[in-house]
Design an enzyme around this catalytic site. Sequence first.
Site, PDB file in Angstrom:
ATOM      1  N   HIS A 100     -10.910  11.108 -40.845  1.00  0.00           N
ATOM      2  CA  HIS A 100     -12.345  11.023 -41.347  1.00  0.00           C
ATOM      3  C   HIS A 100     -12.952   9.248 -40.834  1.00  0.00           C
ATOM      4  O   HIS A 100     -14.151   9.553 -40.166  1.00  0.00           O
ATOM      5  CB  HIS A 100     -12.541  11.089 -42.822  1.00  0.00           C
ATOM      6  N   ARG A 119       1.444  -1.015 -11.927  1.00  0.00           N
ATOM      7  CA  ARG A 119       2.471  -2.040 -11.968  1.00  0.00           C
ATOM      8  C   ARG A 119       3.543  -1.458 -13.029  1.00  0.00           C
ATOM      9  O   ARG A 119       3.151  -1.238 -14.236  1.00  0.00           O
ATOM     10  CB  ARG A 119       2.133  -3.431 -12.499  1.00  0.00           C
ATOM     11  N   ARG A 161       4.175   0.856  -7.759  1.00  0.00           N
ATOM     12  CA  ARG A 161       5.235  -0.082  -7.355  1.00  0.00           C
ATOM     13  C   ARG A 161       6.587   0.029  -8.141  1.00  0.00           C
ATOM     14  O   ARG A 161       6.359  -0.242  -9.447  1.00  0.00           O
ATOM     15  CB  ARG A 161       4.583  -1.647  -7.265  1.00  0.00           C
ATOM     16  N   GLU A 210       3.906  -8.619   2.074  1.00  0.00           N
ATOM     17  CA  GLU A 210       3.976  -9.870   1.327  1.00  0.00           C
ATOM     18  C   GLU A 210       5.003 -10.806   1.829  1.00  0.00           C
ATOM     19  O   GLU A 210       4.773 -11.935   1.450  1.00  0.00           O
ATOM     20  CB  GLU A 210       3.906  -9.477  -0.044  1.00  0.00           C
ATOM     21  N   GLY A 259       0.246  -7.785  -0.192  1.00  0.00           N
ATOM     22  CA  GLY A 259       0.104  -8.658  -1.316  1.00  0.00           C
ATOM     23  C   GLY A 259      -0.037  -9.919  -1.106  1.00  0.00           C
ATOM     24  O   GLY A 259       0.559 -10.833  -0.654  1.00  0.00           O
ATOM     25  N   SER A 260      -1.458 -10.316  -1.442  1.00  0.00           N
ATOM     26  CA  SER A 260      -1.809 -11.553  -0.935  1.00  0.00           C
ATOM     27  C   SER A 260      -1.329 -12.723  -1.574  1.00  0.00           C
ATOM     28  O   SER A 260      -1.363 -13.976  -1.124  1.00  0.00           O
ATOM     29  CB  SER A 260      -3.642 -11.272  -0.857  1.00  0.00           C
ATOM     30  N   ASN A 261      -0.872 -12.537  -2.853  1.00  0.00           N
ATOM     31  CA  ASN A 261      -0.409 -13.596  -3.674  1.00  0.00           C
ATOM     32  C   ASN A 261       0.919 -14.189  -3.047  1.00  0.00           C
ATOM     33  O   ASN A 261       0.984 -15.251  -2.687  1.00  0.00           O
ATOM     34  CB  ASN A 261      -0.040 -13.284  -5.067  1.00  0.00           C
ATOM     35  N   CYS A 292      -3.704  -5.135  -2.224  1.00  0.00           N
ATOM     36  CA  CYS A 292      -3.466  -4.821  -3.847  1.00  0.00           C
ATOM     37  C   CYS A 292      -3.495  -6.282  -4.366  1.00  0.00           C
ATOM     38  O   CYS A 292      -3.134  -6.285  -5.698  1.00  0.00           O
ATOM     39  CB  CYS A 292      -2.477  -4.162  -4.490  1.00  0.00           C
TER      40      CYS A 292
END
Length: 806
Positions: free
Chosen positions: A428, A518, A586, A688, A709-711, A759
């Site tokens: 409710h 992820r 991934r 990456e 994966g730029s990191n 990403c």
Amino acid sequence: MVGGKRYVRFFEELTIDDVPLVGGKNASLGEMYRELRPEGVKIPNGFAITAQAYHYLLEQNGADKALRQTLDGLDPTDVEDLARRGAQARSIIYGAPLPDDLRQQMLDGYHRLLEEYGKELSLAIRSSATAEDLPTASFAGQQDTYLNIKGEAEYLDACKRCFASLFTDRAIHYRVDQGFDHFAVGLSVGVMKMVRSDLASSGVMFSLDTETGFQDVVFISGAYGLGENVVQGAVDPDEFYVHKPTFEKGYRAVLRRTRGSKKIKMIYASGRTREPVLNIPTSPEERSRFCISDEDVLKLADAAIKIEKHYSQKAGQHRPMDMEWAKDGIDGELYVVQARPETVASQKKGTVLKEYRLTEKPGTVLVNGRSVGTGIASGPARVIVHAEELSEFKEGEVLVSDTTTPDWEPVMKNAAAIVTNRGGRTCHAAIVSRELGKPAVVGADHATAVIKTGDLVTVSCAEGDIGRVYAGEISFEIVETDLENMPRPVTDIMVNLGNPELAFKTRFLPNDGVGLARMEFIINEYIKVHPMALLHPEKIGDEQERAEVAKLTRQYDSPAQFFIQRLSEGVGTIAAAFYPKPVVVRMSDFKTNEYASLMGGRWFEPDEANPMIGFRGASRYTHPAYAEGFELECAAMKRVRDDMGLTNVKLMIPFCRRVEEGQDVLDLMAKQGLNRGKNDLEIYVMCEIPNNVILIDEFAKLFDGFSIGSNDLTQLTLGVDRDSSIVAFDFDERDPGVKQMIRLAVEGAKRNGSHSGICGQAPSDYPEIAEFLVELGIDSISLIPDTVIKTTKHVLDVEKRIGRTT
């Protein structure tokens, strides 16, 4: 019969067009009994005592005038005055004797049901107002219901109480709010065989997600015993989702499930007590398992889809439905006992995206429960333990209570937010909060003990399925975006997402799918145990830890099945939310220190000096130390694609150092039934590591696409450990060397006819990187949800400037 009038109509005589005669509830039951029973939707038989009977009762006793006098000059905001007048109105109707001819027809209907079902028949007596269950307003719960009614005297008394309940305090207030004339509304009484769910389970279901309005799922909630506990929010129920598009393609799988505590159940009272039903505690064993099987969930979903289709065809437009169901503990069958149009999520109009966001880091979480809505609100708390305290409530306060009932609605209307100890997302409190557009956290367990009256609190429902009540006033913002005329860029704009709880909400952003789902988040939040610890619990050196793992998995066929089901449902929820758009999942990319923090993990992981460039990604998958764990991941992804039918899922391999390593992983995946190209399966690889760029022509022979994966690419190009704070000043994705690596990756993918995407965090953080990627002609940019709108606008500007149209 006076003048030949018939005041009783069996369901087989009714259709949905009879709302003016028997109200929405009874008209719908008649419609389903006639039209959907042949399709396998089970409806208990019964009849309606018409609204004409209600008006005839008033006329024969001169009660109409007395009712008008009682309600004349009513101020619905005066709770005490409303209660006094409501009680007087109900007394007028209940005290009116049934005319003889009406009484006889009511008894004739009862005797016919007795002939059909036998002397052990018990009845459910439900109110059905002639203005209820309309597509734009739900009068659900405004009138009364009586369960387990037996014998002529109880039956006639319950019917009179139903007639009187047209003037409950909540019903009077609701009609005023909705602009309905009290005397233009009649009340019909539904009389039907009671399904013996006291011996099994019952609940409610919707043909959409009630929180977001996502229309591709059936949402089912249930608990043990009679259904009133679920409807009233007296119990924290089990919840299930089924994905409609894949279900209709023949796939049969529960998309997602959450087990509620289900601490009580409503059963028939034994002996002659004042009440025909009562609540008793459930057993620990009952609480630890789901109240219905997967087979039951899928049968209910089938019924919900058929009901929605039927009513949509009848209305000439899509019509999501709100239904109640019950399982009979004697015959084992599932019955639909009510269906009405859903009136909140389905009524949202326009294309304005409204997002609530906390703008400062919140402090102490006082309690958490299930979120209702997606809003945020702050205010002083008002803890209400007894209904008599409602008169103390002040507008703008946060209502905190054990649960709520329809009588509380005048106060709920003035609350900033609502928090309850008990209830699920169809109780409710949840239903009313949605209708009022107020955030609510239900099923928060000890909220009334933890929160004190006067405490300043912030109620947040903007963080997914888990609603949180924070101490203090936390600042937040509301971002509105008109999506109606926003064009789509040539560059695909995708989202990064790990939390399944945010999937249905996030899918309303303008997007081209998920560029990075992820797996780690799902394992960490929904599984919590290291995969190898599940397979080899005997190697866990801590007895208490071993016991915790056993407790988590005891309701599953095996610990491996626990992992497969939980992971597949987490990934499946994300895939279903964006279906049929691509969702790139991934495979797990924990580092050894992160794996070690999982339950049981420390017994299976080495201690590495630099986990960032250690035993992670592809190198783990075929290694004896983890290969069995990777096989569990593969089994879960196979279930998502093959059993759940979510073939929009693409898989991606992280941190693949060498070409040979990539081939080994693909070979192992094929052995597990994940063959690249089979059933349109595409497998990407993360780009990456500098070697991925240098040997991109070779990697392109193995994989269907690349996601930058730029990191990690920045880390390994610049030689900067991104976990190290002391050299963080040297970490910059905008460095010319990193940009050159990205350029070579995009050009290499194009050269090989492979998909190219990114990403990593860079395009979310830096507009100039997004601009650089568009100029390169990258196929897709995947962003964190908060930056999708802003970056989309920027990409459109860049594409216009450079003339990119294809």
